[in-house]
Design an enzyme around this catalytic site. Structure first.
Site, PDB file in Angstrom:
ATOM      1  N   HIS A 265      14.921  15.383 -12.898  1.00 26.72           N
ATOM      2  CA  HIS A 265      13.671  15.784 -12.252  1.00 26.72           C
ATOM      3  C   HIS A 265      12.537  15.060 -12.985  1.00 26.72           C
ATOM      4  O   HIS A 265      12.629  14.823 -14.202  1.00 26.72           O
ATOM      5  CB  HIS A 265      13.522  17.304 -12.403  1.00 26.72           C
TER       6      HIS A 265
ATOM      7  N   LYS B 197      12.148  30.270 -11.114  1.00 27.74           N
ATOM      8  CA  LYS B 197      13.412  29.909 -10.459  1.00 27.74           C
ATOM      9  C   LYS B 197      14.489  30.942 -10.758  1.00 27.74           C
ATOM     10  O   LYS B 197      15.651  30.752 -10.414  1.00 27.74           O
ATOM     11  CB  LYS B 197      13.862  28.524 -10.923  1.00 27.74           C
TER      12      LYS B 197
ATOM     13  N   GLN C 138      17.902  24.570 -13.496  1.00 24.81           N
ATOM     14  CA  GLN C 138      18.793  24.920 -12.387  1.00 24.81           C
ATOM     15  C   GLN C 138      20.110  25.534 -12.878  1.00 24.81           C
ATOM     16  O   GLN C 138      21.002  25.786 -12.063  1.00 24.81           O
ATOM     17  CB  GLN C 138      19.104  23.680 -11.525  1.00 24.81           C
TER      18      GLN C 138
ATOM     19  N   CYS D 189      11.317  15.480  -6.316  1.00 24.42           N
ATOM     20  CA  CYS D 189      10.829  15.076  -7.650  1.00 24.42           C
ATOM     21  C   CYS D 189      11.903  14.301  -8.409  1.00 24.42           C
ATOM     22  O   CYS D 189      12.083  14.515  -9.624  1.00 24.42           O
ATOM     23  CB  CYS D 189      10.363  16.278  -8.478  1.00 24.42           C
TER      24      CYS D 189
ATOM     25  N   ASP E 265      17.875  20.388 -19.772  1.00 23.69           N
ATOM     26  CA  ASP E 265      17.025  20.947 -18.721  1.00 23.69           C
ATOM     27  C   ASP E 265      17.838  22.056 -18.052  1.00 23.69           C
ATOM     28  O   ASP E 265      18.764  21.792 -17.279  1.00 23.69           O
ATOM     29  CB  ASP E 265      16.652  19.845 -17.724  1.00 23.69           C
TER      30      ASP E 265
HETATM   31  C1  LIG Z   1      16.038  20.428 -12.740  1.00 22.69           C
HETATM   32  C2  LIG Z   1      14.576  20.757 -12.766  1.00 22.69           C
HETATM   33  N1  LIG Z   1      13.890  20.533 -13.889  1.00 22.69           N
HETATM   34  C3  LIG Z   1      12.590  20.821 -13.991  1.00 22.69           C
HETATM   35  C4  LIG Z   1      11.897  21.339 -12.928  1.00 22.69           C
HETATM   36  C5  LIG Z   1      10.432  21.623 -13.074  1.00 22.69           C
HETATM   37  O1  LIG Z   1      10.178  22.976 -12.964  1.00 22.69           O
HETATM   38  P1  LIG Z   1       8.657  23.495 -12.842  1.00 22.69           P
HETATM   39  O2  LIG Z   1       8.112  22.898 -11.593  1.00 22.69           O
HETATM   40  O3  LIG Z   1       8.809  24.973 -12.779  1.00 22.69           O
HETATM   41  O4  LIG Z   1       7.955  23.034 -14.047  1.00 22.69           O
HETATM   42  C6  LIG Z   1      12.559  21.592 -11.730  1.00 22.69           C
HETATM   43  C7  LIG Z   1      11.836  22.112 -10.562  1.00 22.69           C
HETATM   44  O5  LIG Z   1      12.256  21.981  -9.437  1.00 22.69           O
HETATM   45  C8  LIG Z   1      13.937  21.306 -11.649  1.00 22.69           C
HETATM   46  O6  LIG Z   1      14.633  21.530 -10.537  1.00 22.69           O
END
Ligand SMILES: Cc1ncc(COP(=O)(O)O)c(C=O)c1O
Length: 409
Positions: free
Chosen positions: A120, A223, A200, A363, A197
């Site tokens: 992401h 999430k 998810q 993203c 990360d």
């Molecule tokens: C794998 C992953 N990392 C990071 C993020 C970023 O999360 P946030 O928008 O809550 O900062 C997301 C958001 O969709 C994500 O799916």
């Protein structure tokens, strides 16, 4: 209704465009159970005050609730100490904290930072900034045709020059569960730190940060059933101790003189300014809810749904599914496209049936380029989803090409 959790989610129990809502965008953000909404409401109705500052009842209460959230998060992810839990706004802020506080201070010219092509942007763009500022190299582990990071890729990309490996546990586009234990072990074998990360994964499966031996894990509360505006950076105490603060100002200091300041202890030195106590209270209630459901049940439910979705969508002509279909390696995220129909059109048509999916690059521009596509449709699942939602998706998908004049086939 074959799902006993649906009733707990007010937003799920509604009609959209004359249809039962099928909310299939939990990878973007989840709906909130009534218990979480009530906990936040109660906090603002009864206990709201600025934490850590006041010596009166409400402030003490707000402080207790905020610090209790740290304890609850610590237990949920299997950390050793609550001081290893830093609250941030979201995963994006978490990665910026790590990039600016760790990356900018401990990365030197010629060092390598290794991420995967499936990251992401929030676990990618901050490392680009570090690499540019410090003269380091940002290297990518690519995916094989099943969307998986192979053992060879791990072996070849993580080398003696690597100082940071930062990789997503579960891809937000393909739902692939990455071989993170192997990646973390390899990172440590060359003396690099390993960042996960967990945006998810933490909401969807039992993750124990100590078993994985991750140095840092980053995730967002919104999430995982809690309100927006609260996220977490887990970090090993010895690393957090040596990192300088990322944001400067109130609450994160020890003493301040005209030209100098000393800083509060971990984790407070990373939490400058008034924090999101309501968010932390919501996260506490969200974790309570998830613990009651049981993370094993959450994971099994999503695997059942994603298997069913793969089966149903595979039967539809002109639908291409991306990523592995091996359920052991896949969480509840499914990307697909419909021939000759832009994902935004698919999403708009599905919306007219009350079905909410995501469409776009999610993203993850570099991943899209790697896959030689511009965008996908993405359905993602959580505990409140049912096979009925997937049946609705499959039925509506059959009509998308017809809507645009391509005939029924
Ligand atoms: C794998 C992953 N990392 C990071 C993020 C970023 O999360 P946030 O928008 O809550 O900062 C997301 C958001 O969709 C994500 O799916």
């Amino acid at each position: 209704m074959n799902n006993k959790y649906v009733i707990d989610f007010p937003a799920i129990n509604q009609q959209v465009n004359g249809h039962r809502l099928a909310y299939l965008d939990s990878a973007a953000t989840t709906q909130k159970p009534a218990s979480v909404i009530k906990a936040v409401n109660d906090y603002y109705n009864l206990f709201n005050a600025n934490p850590h500052r006041g010596a009166y009842y409400l402030s003490v209460k707000a402080t207790e609730m905020y610090e209790n959230a740290r304890e609850v998060v610590k237990d949920f992810i299997g950390a050793d100490k609550s001081k290893e839990i830093v609250f941030v706004k979201n995963a994006t802020e978490g990665f910026n904290l790590l990039a600016y506080s760790y990356g900018m201070n401990f990365i030197s010219e010629g060092d390598e930072i290794v991420i995967s092509i499936a990251e992401h942007h929030s676990n990618l763009v901050p490392w680009q900034q570090v690499a540019k500022a410090r003269g380091a190299v940002l290297k990518y582990m690519y995916l094989n045709e099943d969307g998986i990071i192979s053992d060879d890729e791990i072996e070849n990309k993580i080398t003696e020059k690597t100082k940071i490996v930062s990789v997503t546990h579960v891809s937000n586009v393909l739902g692939t569960i990455n071989p993170v234990k192997k990646i973390i072990e390899k990172a440590h074998s060359v003396g690099a730190i390993a960042i996960l990360d967990g945006a998810q994964s933490i909401p969807h499966m039992k993750v124990n940060v100590k078993d994985l031996d991750a140095d840092f894990v980053v995730f967002s509360g919104h999430k995982m059933l809690s309100p927006m505006g609260i996220g977490v950076v887990y970090g090993k105490e010895k690393l957090l101790e040596k990192m300088p603060p990322f944001m400067f100002g109130g609450d994160m200091i020890e003493y301040v003189w005209e030209q100098e300041a000393t800083f509060a202890e971990v984790p407070f030195k990373f939490e400058g300014g008034t924090q999101n106590v309501g968010g932390a209270v919501g996260l506490t209630a969200a974790i309570k809810y998830l613990n009651e459901v049981g993370m094993q049940n959450v994971e099994e439910h999503e695997k059942e749904l994603v298997s069913y979705a793969i089966e149903k969508l595979s039967e539809i002509p002109h639908v291409t599914i991306y990523g592995t279909k091996d359920i052991d390696k896949k969480a509840g995220v499914l990307s697909f496209n419909v021939d000759e129909v832009h994902p935004h059109d698919v999403s708009t048509i599905l919306d007219s049936y009350g079905i909410a999916i995501r469409a776009g690059h999610h993203c993850a521009n570099p991943l899209m380029r790697h896959m030689k596509i511009n965008a996908t449709c993405r359905a993602s699942f959580y505990i409140y989803n049912t096979k009925e939602d997937i049946d609705a998706l499959a039925e509506a998908l059959k009509n998308t090409r017809k809507w645009l004049g391509y005939g029924s086939k």
